[in-house]
Design an enzyme around this catalytic site. Sequence first.
Site, short mmCIF file in Angstrom:
data_model
loop_
_atom_site.label_atom_id
_atom_site.label_comp_id
_atom_site.label_asym_id
_atom_site.label_seq_id
_atom_site.Cartn_x
_atom_site.Cartn_y
_atom_site.Cartn_z
N ASP A 24 0.64 -1.23 0.02
CA ASP A 24 0.13 0.42 -0.10
C ASP A 24 0.75 0.76 -0.03
O ASP A 24 1.95 1.27 -0.15
CB ASP A 24 -1.24 0.26 1.22
CG ASP A 24 -2.64 0.80 1.64
OD1 ASP A 24 -2.04 1.77 -0.14
OD2 ASP A 24 -3.22 0.57 1.65
C1 BGC Z 1 -5.04 2.69 0.27
C2 BGC Z 1 -5.09 1.54 -1.21
C3 BGC Z 1 -5.07 2.49 -2.57
C4 BGC Z 1 -3.63 3.24 -1.96
C5 BGC Z 1 -3.65 3.94 -3.66
C6 BGC Z 1 -3.78 3.57 0.41
O1 BGC Z 1 -3.72 5.61 1.32
O2 BGC Z 1 -4.70 2.41 1.68
O3 BGC Z 1 -6.59 1.40 -0.70
O4 BGC Z 1 -5.15 1.84 -3.20
O5 BGC Z 1 -3.98 4.38 -1.38
O6 BGC Z 1 -4.21 4.74 -3.94
#
Ligand code: BGC
Length: 780
Positions: A284
Site C-alpha cells: 500500500d
Molecule cells: C489506500 C489504498 C489505495 C492506495 C492508492 C492507500 O492510501 O490504503 O486503498 O489503493 O492508497 O491510492
Amino acid sequence: MLAGCVPFTAAAQSLPAPNAQLASKELNGRVESLLKKMTLDEKIGQLVQFNGGYATGPGGTNLHNDELAAKGQVGSFLNIVGAEATNHYQHLAIEKSRLHIPILFGQDVIHGHRTTFPVPLAIAASWDPAAAELVAHYGATEARADGIPWVFSPMVDIARDPRWGRIIESNGEDPYLGSAMARAWVKGYQQDDLSKPDSAAVSVKHYAAYGAAIAGRDYNAVDMSEIALRQVYLEPYHAAVEAGAATLMSSFNSINGIPATANRHTLTDILRNEWGFDGFVVSDWGAVAELMNHSIGDGPTVARKALEAGVDMDMEGNLYGTVIADQVRSGKIPESVVSEAVRRILRVKFALGLFEHPYTTPGPAYDATPERRAAARKVAAETLVLLKNDPVEGVGVLLPFTSKAKKVALIGPLADNQRELLGAWAGNGDPKYVVTLRAALQERLGDRLLYAEGCGLLSGEDASVLNHVDFNRPMTADSHEPVPDDAKTIVEAVETAKKADVAILALGEPANWMEGEASSRATLGFTGAQEQLLEAIAATGKPIVLVVLAGRPLELKWAAGHVPAILEAWSPGIEAGHAVADVLFGDVNPSGKLPASLPRAVGQEPLYYAQMPTGRPARVDLSHFPRNAEEKFNSRYMDEDNSALFPFGWGLSYTRFTYAQPTLSRSVVPVAEVLASRGKSVVTVGVDVKNTGGVAGTEVVQLYIRNTAASVEQPVRELKGFARVTLAPGEQKHVEFPLGFDELNFWNAEIKQTVEPTTYKIWAGGSSLAKAETSLQIAE
Ligand code: BGC
C-alpha cells in the site's frame, strides 16, 4: 503463529493454478527470455511504483517522472489518468528505455470509474453478486478507456467495526457474503481474460486483516488468533485468489506483531505456497518505508524484509529503488529474490497484452449516457434497505407513497448535495452527474414538494472544512467563511414541515471527510446538528420517513424509537435521487439486507451476529436493568442490550414472506463422506418460501448453521448460503442450498480445516434472526 513458523504445506507447482493465463507456459517463456536480458537496475525499476497525479496518501509529488520512464526505472505509475497522459509516459518507456518494457498504470476504482455506482458496502447490501460483477465491469471498461488496465479494487477486508471508516469500501462483516462478493468483483473486472479491451487486472486489498484494526482506528495493529484469521478474515482474499485475482495489495497494519507488509507467513506461506497465487503483490501507499515506524529496522532492512516476505512492488515509497541494489551487490539479498518479484510483475504485464498494445486510443469525452444511468439506477435501488415501516395511527404505513401523498417536506443536508451523495472515494466520478433526492422528488411531486436544508453536515467552524475537501489542496484561510446558524435553519425547517403532510428527512454524515480511509469515528451518530433537526421535526407530530445516507452503520437508536419509517440508502452514486424515489414510491419493492449489524450504541462495537458462545450467555429477552444475581452474572452490558438494533441480514419489503420448516435430502451423513467432499455437496437443504403479501417482491433467502459439538468452539450462527428469489403475490418457491465440506468445515487447534462428528443446527429465513429450523447429524 509466528511468521515463517508454518512448514510449507504444498509446493506451489503442484497446486492447480488459480489464474491459467499467468501460469501459461508460453507467457512464462516470454517472461524468462526478457528477464535474461535485464540488468539489476532494470529489474529493480520494475519493482518501483510512483504517484503521477493526485495524492491518495501523504507525500506523493515526484518531479522526475519523465526521466524515470525514459530510463526504465519505473515499472508502474498510479493516479495518471486519461489516454493522453498515460500515452505520454508509455511512449517514453517504449521508445526511450533499452528494453521497451511497458509501464503498468494503476488507479483506485472503488465504485465505478467515471460512472459512479453506490459504495461497495451498499452493493453488498444487495446480496446480489451479479450487481457487483456489473459495477466492476463498468469500472474496468471505463478505466481501460482511460489508459488504466489495473484497478486497486476490490477491497475484501472483513469489517466488523463501523468506527473504522473503511467499512464503506468493504462487503461488511461476514466471510461467506464477503467471499461471494469478492469472487463477483474479480470476475467483473477481469472477465476471466486480462487481455480483453474491457477487462482490468484487480488488486485485491488490503492483505491481510486490515479491517480488524484495534478499536476501529485506521492503520492500527491487528491481533487475533490464527484460527480467526483463517476462518474469518482470510476467506474473502482466498476466494478472490481462487477467482483468478492477478494482484494483491499488502496492508498497513501488523498482524500478531508482524507488519503485513513484511509478513512472510501471510504473503508467502499462505498466499503462494498454500493458495498457489502466481500474480504479484504491491505494497500500500508508502507502506514499505512506514515499516521503519513499526520499529523493525532501518530503511535498507525494512526494504529487504518486505521484498523477502513477498511484496514485489513498492508503492510510492521509493525504498526499493534506492536501497535494494546495494544489498544485492553486497550479497545480502540474493539476486534471485529480485528476479522472482520481476517475474511476477512481468507475467501480469504480458497477460494484460501491454507488450502488444501499450497505448490507449483516445475516445470521446465521458458522458453519463442513458444506458449508464439505467444501470446505476437499477443497482442503487437494489441496495436500499427498508429498516422499519410501522403503521402510523390514522394513516397506516407511510411507504410506499401512493398518489395520496399530498404535500411532502424534504429536509436535511443530504437531500440536495451532489458531492456527498456521490460517496467517498468516487475517484474520477463527477458530482455534476448526481441526481439529488430533491431533483428526483421534484420530478414526481412538482409544487407538492417543499424543501429545507435544515442544518449543515457539520456544525460551527468545522462546517467550512467541507467546502475545502480536496486531498491535494491544503486548507487555508477558510476561517473567514460565515459560520452556519443551525438553530435558525432548524426553525425554518420546522416551519416547512408544518406545511406538509409528511416529512422526508435525508440525514447522515459527510462522505467526503468522515468516511473511507483515515476516517475513523469514536461516535456513530448523525454529525453536526442533524439529530436536533430530526428531534425538532418529530416534535411537530408530522409523520416522518427517515432516509439514512451514510457509508457505515450509524447509531439510529433515537430514530428507531420515534420515527415510523426508516430507509437505509448508503451513498447511492449518480442515480441517488431516482433510486431512492423508486423505492419510496413503490416502483421498486425494496430487497436490500444489511451486510453489517446496526448497533444500539457505539460501545457494543465490534458487533456482529457470528459471535462465539460464552459460558454465561445473556438472556435474550432481558431488556431491563438486571435486578438479581441470576440476571447480573452473565455476558451482557449493564446499560444496553446485547443485540443489534437492526441485525445482519435484516431488511423489510412492501410484501411479506413466510418460511416453511427446512427439509434435508438426508438427515445423517458419515463424517468420512463430508471430509471427502471439497467443492461438492453431500446434503441439500430445501425450504419453501411464500409471498403472503399483496405485491410482488424479491426476498434474500438466507441459510445459517451452527456446529453444536466441535473440538474448537464455533460461532452461534454462520451464514452458509443465500439466494435472491422473486415471488408474485401468493407465489411459493422451493429454494435449495447444497452443503458439503466447504460449508461445514472449521479450523481446528492444529490449524487444519476439518469436519468432526457433530450435529448442525440449520435455519432458513430472511435475516440472521431466521427461526425455521432443522438439524443435520454428522456420524462417526
Ligand atoms: C489506500 C489504498 C489505495 C492506495 C492508492 C492507500 O492510501 O490504503 O486503498 O489503493 O492508497 O491510492
